[in-house]
Scaffold this motif. Structure first.
Motif, PDB file in Angstrom:
ATOM      1  N   TRP A  26      22.633 -12.330 -40.068  1.00  0.00           N
ATOM      2  CA  TRP A  26      24.093 -12.402 -40.196  1.00  0.00           C
ATOM      3  C   TRP A  26      24.694 -13.550 -39.389  1.00  0.00           C
ATOM      4  CZ3 TRP A  26      21.216  -8.535 -37.982  1.00  0.00           C
ATOM      5  CH2 TRP A  26      21.394  -8.268 -36.632  1.00  0.00           C
ATOM      6  N   HIS A  70      19.962  -7.033 -41.702  1.00  0.00           N
ATOM      7  CA  HIS A  70      20.931  -5.950 -41.814  1.00  0.00           C
ATOM      8  C   HIS A  70      20.786  -5.428 -43.236  1.00  0.00           C
ATOM      9  CE1 HIS A  70      24.041  -4.065 -39.501  1.00  0.00           C
ATOM     10  NE2 HIS A  70      24.043  -5.055 -38.636  1.00  0.00           N
ATOM     11  N   TRP A  73      23.486  -5.745 -46.039  1.00  0.00           N
ATOM     12  CA  TRP A  73      23.947  -7.110 -46.294  1.00  0.00           C
ATOM     13  C   TRP A  73      22.842  -7.973 -46.889  1.00  0.00           C
ATOM     14  CZ3 TRP A  73      26.062  -7.415 -40.589  1.00  0.00           C
ATOM     15  CH2 TRP A  73      27.144  -6.528 -40.458  1.00  0.00           C
ATOM     16  N   PHE A 103      28.003   2.235 -41.095  1.00  0.00           N
ATOM     17  CA  PHE A 103      29.383   2.059 -40.635  1.00  0.00           C
ATOM     18  C   PHE A 103      30.322   1.498 -41.690  1.00  0.00           C
ATOM     19  CE2 PHE A 103      28.592  -2.466 -40.097  1.00  0.00           C
ATOM     20  CZ  PHE A 103      27.295  -2.562 -39.609  1.00  0.00           C
ATOM     21  N   TRP A 146      22.646   0.844 -34.314  1.00  0.00           N
ATOM     22  CA  TRP A 146      23.982   0.798 -33.741  1.00  0.00           C
ATOM     23  C   TRP A 146      24.893   1.657 -34.612  1.00  0.00           C
ATOM     24  CZ3 TRP A 146      28.649  -1.240 -35.828  1.00  0.00           C
ATOM     25  CH2 TRP A 146      29.748  -1.077 -34.964  1.00  0.00           C
ATOM     26  N   GLU A 186      21.390   1.153 -29.409  1.00  0.00           N
ATOM     27  CA  GLU A 186      22.380   0.202 -28.886  1.00  0.00           C
ATOM     28  C   GLU A 186      23.670   0.939 -28.541  1.00  0.00           C
ATOM     29  OE1 GLU A 186      23.068  -3.001 -31.635  1.00  0.00           O
ATOM     30  OE2 GLU A 186      24.615  -3.938 -30.406  1.00  0.00           O
ATOM     31  N   LYS A 188      27.833   0.830 -27.042  1.00  0.00           N
ATOM     32  CA  LYS A 188      29.030   0.003 -27.064  1.00  0.00           C
ATOM     33  C   LYS A 188      30.213   0.863 -26.631  1.00  0.00           C
ATOM     34  CE  LYS A 188      31.708  -2.928 -30.168  1.00  0.00           C
ATOM     35  NZ  LYS A 188      31.729  -3.790 -31.339  1.00  0.00           N
ATOM     36  N   ASP A 221      23.176  -4.963 -25.619  1.00  0.00           N
ATOM     37  CA  ASP A 221      23.928  -6.074 -26.215  1.00  0.00           C
ATOM     38  C   ASP A 221      24.844  -6.574 -25.101  1.00  0.00           C
ATOM     39  OD1 ASP A 221      26.168  -7.472 -27.434  1.00  0.00           O
ATOM     40  OD2 ASP A 221      25.453  -6.764 -29.365  1.00  0.00           O
ATOM     41  N   HIS A 224      28.527  -5.750 -24.981  1.00  0.00           N
ATOM     42  CA  HIS A 224      28.958  -4.354 -25.108  1.00  0.00           C
ATOM     43  C   HIS A 224      29.145  -3.664 -23.755  1.00  0.00           C
ATOM     44  CE1 HIS A 224      27.486  -3.810 -29.555  1.00  0.00           C
ATOM     45  NE2 HIS A 224      28.227  -4.884 -29.377  1.00  0.00           N
ATOM     46  N   HIS A 248      20.519  -7.795 -27.417  1.00  0.00           N
ATOM     47  CA  HIS A 248      21.309  -8.573 -28.349  1.00  0.00           C
ATOM     48  C   HIS A 248      22.059  -9.560 -27.481  1.00  0.00           C
ATOM     49  CE1 HIS A 248      21.734  -6.003 -32.258  1.00  0.00           C
ATOM     50  NE2 HIS A 248      20.580  -6.629 -32.168  1.00  0.00           N
ATOM     51  N   ASP A 256      33.732  -7.678 -27.226  1.00  0.00           N
ATOM     52  CA  ASP A 256      32.516  -7.983 -27.989  1.00  0.00           C
ATOM     53  C   ASP A 256      32.748  -9.292 -28.743  1.00  0.00           C
ATOM     54  OD1 ASP A 256      30.031  -7.638 -29.104  1.00  0.00           O
ATOM     55  OD2 ASP A 256      30.697  -6.269 -30.670  1.00  0.00           O
ATOM     56  N   ASP A 294      22.629 -11.675 -31.185  1.00  0.00           N
ATOM     57  CA  ASP A 294      23.622 -11.046 -32.064  1.00  0.00           C
ATOM     58  C   ASP A 294      24.930 -11.785 -31.819  1.00  0.00           C
ATOM     59  OD1 ASP A 294      25.240  -9.509 -33.596  1.00  0.00           O
ATOM     60  OD2 ASP A 294      25.044  -7.668 -32.428  1.00  0.00           O
TER      61      ASP A 294
HETATM   62  C1  RM4 Z   1      28.133  -4.324 -33.511  1.00  0.00           C
HETATM   63  C2  RM4 Z   1      26.779  -4.373 -32.843  1.00  0.00           C
HETATM   64  C3  RM4 Z   1      25.648  -4.384 -33.813  1.00  0.00           C
HETATM   65  C4  RM4 Z   1      25.904  -5.306 -34.961  1.00  0.00           C
HETATM   66  C5  RM4 Z   1      27.245  -4.980 -35.578  1.00  0.00           C
HETATM   67  C6  RM4 Z   1      27.549  -5.817 -36.789  1.00  0.00           C
HETATM   68  O1  RM4 Z   1      29.145  -4.635 -32.599  1.00  0.00           O
HETATM   69  O2  RM4 Z   1      26.695  -5.465 -31.984  1.00  0.00           O
HETATM   70  O3  RM4 Z   1      24.471  -4.769 -33.182  1.00  0.00           O
HETATM   71  O4  RM4 Z   1      24.896  -5.118 -35.897  1.00  0.00           O
HETATM   72  O5  RM4 Z   1      28.234  -5.174 -34.600  1.00  0.00           O
END
Ligand code: RM4
Ligand code: MN
Ligand code: MN
Length: 398
Positions: A26, A70, A73, A103, A146, A186, A188, A221, A224, A248, A256, A294
């Protein structure tokens, strides 16, 4: 370049040979902010284009052989992941971490594996299980999880109930993984949820990882954390608990932000690497950590930003290897705080770029990967080829 006693340039080179960094599919694509997406002609749109860009980064840096995917995607209906994996191999790459997507679907508005609705929880779990199986098929060793799960208002969710649902799903995903695969959890603190996040910090991620089973670790990450958080302390703690699974990498000023690594706070990056290098010296072995990027390059050209990041990772990892640990310990032993700190600052202040240029040349790589990229003309070629096929606008917020 001043080396600590007992360490040769050859030692540094050999460790750098084993310092590999995974780039994210991505990171090569058009991504945006909440307010809009600014398209770049050269940005990749398909998994083949993302792999092509990743192959360029690997060719120029020599240290990025794997690409994180991902699932939603990169593998839309009609794209066979096994075929993609073989195309990656043909480019000298392999598929790295598998990132499920629980998500984005409309059904996940109020949560995925922590949704009150058992059918939605099951749907999310099924996706995790599919991703685990997919990992086996494409030869990936990491299921990187995540969750956007959380709530926006007090009272909206039963926090302990949701914790148990999360726990149960992670355990089932863990048990379903093919042998040789590891789950990374992960965390956050906020976003997209603004009141509570179901995996909000490293302690929760560690508890979930422990509950899930032995092949489960924590993913840090760097973006995060709440402002002021001591990330290297978390890193040291997780190393000691045997729970640091991967990173990440990105940099941030506020939240973030997903900026290129080392662009805002390179000393923090150095301090993180210092904890890793120190632990490796003490144990005499490399730590099994997945170094992954990331980032979301909204302003910079994608592939250039990726190369910059990889180069920054090598620079600060190398600087961390220059810390004279015996001198730090000696200063500490006589409570000399000033000299103890100075051993870190001396290493941080060392310009390792000439050494790294020599290192790259000795491996048949360009001394300056970014300059080589600019000379290659890749950006203009990609823009000419991909630009005309792109829509003219990136969509709007409302
Ligand atoms: C999140 C997180 C994940 C990432 C998504 C798109 O904040 O960092 O690792 O896959 O975003
Ligand atoms: Mn991340
Ligand atoms: Mn993020």
């Amino acid at each position: 370049m001043k080396l600590p006693p007992g360490l040769s340039e050859q030692d540094l080179c050999l460790r750098l040979d084993r310092f590999q960094i995974e780039t994210p599919s991505w990171g090569y694509a058009d991504t945006g902010t909440r307010y809009g997406k600014f398209l770049q002609d050269a940005a990749a749109t398909t998994i083949d284009e993302k792999l092509a860009d990743a192959a360029v980064v690997h060719k120029l840096t020599g240290c990025c052989p794997s690409v994180a995917v991902h699932v939603l995607w990169d593998f839309p209906p009609g794209v066979d992941p096994v075929v993609v994996a073989s195309r990656a191999r043909a480019l000298g790459l392999r598929i790295g971490s598998i990132n499920p997507n629980v998500f984005q679907d409309q059904s996940y508005k109020l949560g995925s594996v922590t949704n009150r609705d058992p059918a939605i929880r099951q749907r999310a779990l099924n996706h995790l299980l599919d991703c685990a199986a997919l990992g086996g098929r494409v030869g990936s060793s990491l299921l990187s999880l995540w969750f956007a799960d959380g709530t926006n208002y007090p009272g909206q969710g039963h926090i302990r109930q949701r914790k148990r649902w999360m726990q149960e799903s992670l355990r089932q995903a863990h048990d379903a993984m093919p042998p040789g695969m590891t789950i990374l959890v992960e965390y956050k603190p906020f976003e997209p949820a603004f009141y509570h996040t179901d995996v909000a910090d490293w302690g929760m991620a560690a508890a979930f990882a422990r509950h899930a089973g032995p092949r489960s670790k924590v993913l840090v990450d760097t973006g995060h954390h709440l402002p002021g958080c001591n990330i290297e302390h978390i890193v040291a703690f997780l190393i000691d608990e045997g729970l640091l699974g991967g990173f990440h990498f990105n940099d941030r000023k506020y939240a973030d932000d997903d900026l290129t690594m080392g662009s805002i706070d390179p000393y923090q990056l150095f301090r993180i690497f210092h904890e890793i290098v120190l632990a490796e010296r003490e144990s005499g072995a490399d730590l099994p950590i997945a170094y992954m990027i990331d980032q979301s390059h909204n302003i910079k050209p994608k592939t250039e930003a990726m190369i910059e990041t990889v180069v920054a990772a090598q620079e600060y990892f190398t600087r961390a290897m220059l810390v004279d640990h015996a001198a730090t310990a000696a200063a500490r032993d006589c409570d000399d705080v000033v000299m103890a700190e100075r051993t870190l600052k001396d290493a941080f202040a060392t310009d390792v770029r000439p050494f790294l240029a020599e290192y790259r040349a000795s491996r048949g790589l360009p001394r300056d990967p970014l300059a080589a990229y600019r000379e290659s003309g890749h950006l203009a070629r990609a823009a000419a080829e991909r630009g005309p096929r792109k829509p003219k606008a990136g969509g709007s917020y409302a």
